[in-house]
Design a protein around this motif. Sequence first.
Motif, PDB file in Angstrom:
ATOM      1  N   VAL A 288      41.696  32.158  41.131  1.00 48.54           N
ATOM      2  CA  VAL A 288      42.083  32.262  39.716  1.00 48.54           C
ATOM      3  C   VAL A 288      40.901  31.907  38.814  1.00 48.54           C
TER       4      VAL A 288
ATOM      5  N   PHE B  50      36.855  37.920  34.078  1.00 49.68           N
ATOM      6  CA  PHE B  50      37.576  38.612  33.006  1.00 49.68           C
ATOM      7  C   PHE B  50      37.069  38.211  31.621  1.00 49.68           C
ATOM      8  N   LEU B  51      36.897  36.917  31.415  1.00 50.75           N
ATOM      9  CA  LEU B  51      36.480  36.431  30.094  1.00 50.75           C
ATOM     10  C   LEU B  51      34.993  36.631  29.846  1.00 50.75           C
TER      11      LEU B  51
ATOM     12  N   THR C 199      39.283  34.525  36.281  1.00 46.94           N
ATOM     13  CA  THR C 199      39.252  34.199  34.852  1.00 46.94           C
ATOM     14  C   THR C 199      37.825  34.283  34.316  1.00 46.94           C
TER      15      THR C 199
END
Length: 168
Positions: free
Chosen positions: A74, A81-82, A78
């Motif tokens: 995760v 993605f960010l 994350t």
Amino acid sequence: MIKAREAKPLLKELDALYEDATYTATTYFEAVKSAEFWGKLLVFLPATISALAGFSVALGASRRLGTLSAVAGVIAATGAFLGAESKGPSFKESARSFTALRHTIRLEQRIALRAPSFGDLEKTVRSLREEYNDLVLKGEPTSNRLFRRAQKRITKGMLSYDYEIEQD
């Protein structure tokens, strides 16, 4: 054309501006390298932990490692993605802007004594200082650690150019 003696204060200011732009540009380039490194590490390290923990569970290790695998996955997802390197492009833009200004200042240093008048040279120097200050206000702050790294590079002479200003 103006005399070197008359232009001395403005030539000193051009030297100071050149040095300021050199240190600032180099600091931002160091910030780009740092942001890219930490951004990649923020994705790579958790992904590696996730893969190793998942593989260990598959080979019969404690199922608790499955939780570690999920959490690390995760975190990696994350970060990806960010955009873990979110400040990198901003630092790169600042570095390039200060480098371009540095080159303009160097040109003005070379032709300063060919200015038609002291007033024209003063106007040019004030304009360059204003441009430098505007770039400073727009840029993301950087750490002192990155400035010290830049300082070491500059001290080693990695950015030096040899030229002479004409004397009367």
